[in-house]
Design an enzyme around this catalytic site. Structure first.
Site, PDB file in Angstrom:
ATOM      1  N   GLY A 257       0.857  -1.180   0.000  1.00 47.05           N
ATOM      2  CA  GLY A 257       0.000   0.000   0.000  1.00 47.05           C
ATOM      3  C   GLY A 257       0.887   1.221   0.000  1.00 47.05           C
TER       4      GLY A 257
ATOM      5  N   THR B 287       6.674   1.691  -7.566  1.00 46.12           N
ATOM      6  CA  THR B 287       7.846   2.465  -7.993  1.00 46.12           C
ATOM      7  C   THR B 287       7.707   3.943  -7.630  1.00 46.12           C
ATOM      8  OG1 THR B 287       6.882   2.657 -10.210  1.00 46.12           O
ATOM      9  CG2 THR B 287       8.431   0.867  -9.843  1.00 46.12           C
TER      10      THR B 287
ATOM     11  N   ASP C 218       6.077   5.060  -5.043  1.00 46.34           N
ATOM     12  CA  ASP C 218       6.306   5.108  -3.599  1.00 46.34           C
ATOM     13  C   ASP C 218       7.799   5.072  -3.289  1.00 46.34           C
ATOM     14  OD1 ASP C 218       3.491   4.918  -3.304  1.00 46.34           O
ATOM     15  OD2 ASP C 218       3.615   2.736  -3.423  1.00 46.34           O
TER      16      ASP C 218
END
Length: 342
Positions: free
Chosen positions: A34, A281, A283
């Site tokens: 997440g 990616t 994040d």
């Protein structure tokens, strides 16, 4: 001592093996991920003191989720254990000209039904120096948007630097509020913003004429876009925009631009072929940028570190950025051959 806090929803991620279609065979790989949790893992892997705040059900799935976060070195003591279920997302990985697809199953998840009184922000921000949130959490439900706004207001009140990945998710804004209505208020309390051209357009209503379908991007247009965002939100000290040239599901060009109000900086561009997993990616870019702003010599160095970190994430299956400072510094320093290290 610096202390970093992220807040959001972590989910169970289910995907078929390899490049199979969803349920092509009766197998699904289960991991967790997440947006804000991915950033927390990235920061912890880069050696920083980081806590993750969320609402996670008190059951076996929730226990396994928290165990994974602890394994990555994250402080989970601020997580609230309540609710009936952890959200789920299904990922069907793309290949060549077939795009990846995501199906969300997160209605009535624990965090979507949490209320502002469930989280004590005064305790959360004790000793904190940086707070990170994304545009995903406010999209989940009205109560989650209220929690998000309360969090950034309290962080600003406490003198904590706030970063936000704008992260527009069309499939989530279903509870009667428009993204621009919510995010416009939230970004007023943000110091550092991250996003891409769609996030700026759909979350903030700010756009420039860019063609994202051709695979070739005009970098100067992205510099113009960052300027428009800073003009609209004078509280922002910096904004970074990722630039993805998507030639196919497996082959992307990857770079970014950062505007700090004084200058517009561009990173080097990476040609990424044979992508393993592009989820997470962005994040990783956010985590790398936060690390760089706090630990490297200037915004150009921070930008290059962030782009290199997120480039590496394209080679790692799963949401979580299992990277190290040494690996990122090596790539940013020119070690691009992928030769075996013995």
């Amino acid at each position: 001592m610096q202390r970093f806090v992220t807040f959001g929803e972590i989910m169970l991620r289910l995907r078929p093996p390899g490049a199979e279609r969803l349920l092509q065979s009766p197998l699904l790989e289960a991991t967790f991920g997440g947006g804000e949790a991915n950033v927390a893992v990235g920061l912890a892997r880069l050696g920083l003191d980081v806590a993750y705040v969320s609402v996670i059900p008190d059951n076996a799935v929730g226990d396994a989720c928290i165990a994974e976060l602890r394994k990555q070195g994250i402080d989970t003591s601020l997580i609230v254990r309540k609710g009936e279920r952890l959200g789920i997302y299904f990922l069907e990985p793309g290949a060549n000209q077939r795009p990846s697809k995501i199906i969300y199953d997160r209605s009535h998840s624990a965090i979507s039904e949490a209320s502002p009184k469930d989280i004590g922000w005064d305790k959360v921000f004790e000793g904190a120096t940086w707070f990170h949130i994304t545009g995903i959490t406010p999209a989940i439900s009205l109560s989650a948007s209220e929690l998000s706004l309360e969090a950034v207001k309290k962080a600003q009140e406490k003198g904590v630097t706030v970063s936000c990945d704008l992260n527009f998710r069309k499939k989530l804004w279903k509870y009667g509020k428009a993204a621009q209505e919510i995010m416009g208020d939230l970004v007023k309390y943000v110091d550092v913003a991250v996003g891409n051209e769609e996030d700026c357009q759909k979350s903030l209503g700010i756009a420039v004429d860019v063609d994202v379908e051709s695979g070739r991007l005009e970098a100067e247009k992205y510099g113009e876009l960052t300027g428009k965002v800073l003009e609209r939100f004078p509280n922002l000290k910096k904004i970074a925009i990722t630039m993805r040239e998507s030639y196919s599901a497996d082959h992307n060009g990857w770079s970014a631009v950062l505007n700090n109000g004084s200058e517009i900086l561009f990173s080097r561009k990476y040609d990424i072929r044979d992508i393993i997993d592009r989820v997470g990616t962005g994040d990783t870019f956010a985590a790398g940028l936060i690390y760089g702003i706090n630990h490297l010599g200037g915004d150009q160095a921070a930008l290059e570190f962030a782009v290199a970190a997120s480039c590496l994430k394209h080679s790692i299956p799963g949401d979580l950025p299992l990277i190290s400072v040494k690996e990122v510094e090596g790539l940013a320093g020119g070690e691009v051959s992928g030769r075996v290290q013995r």
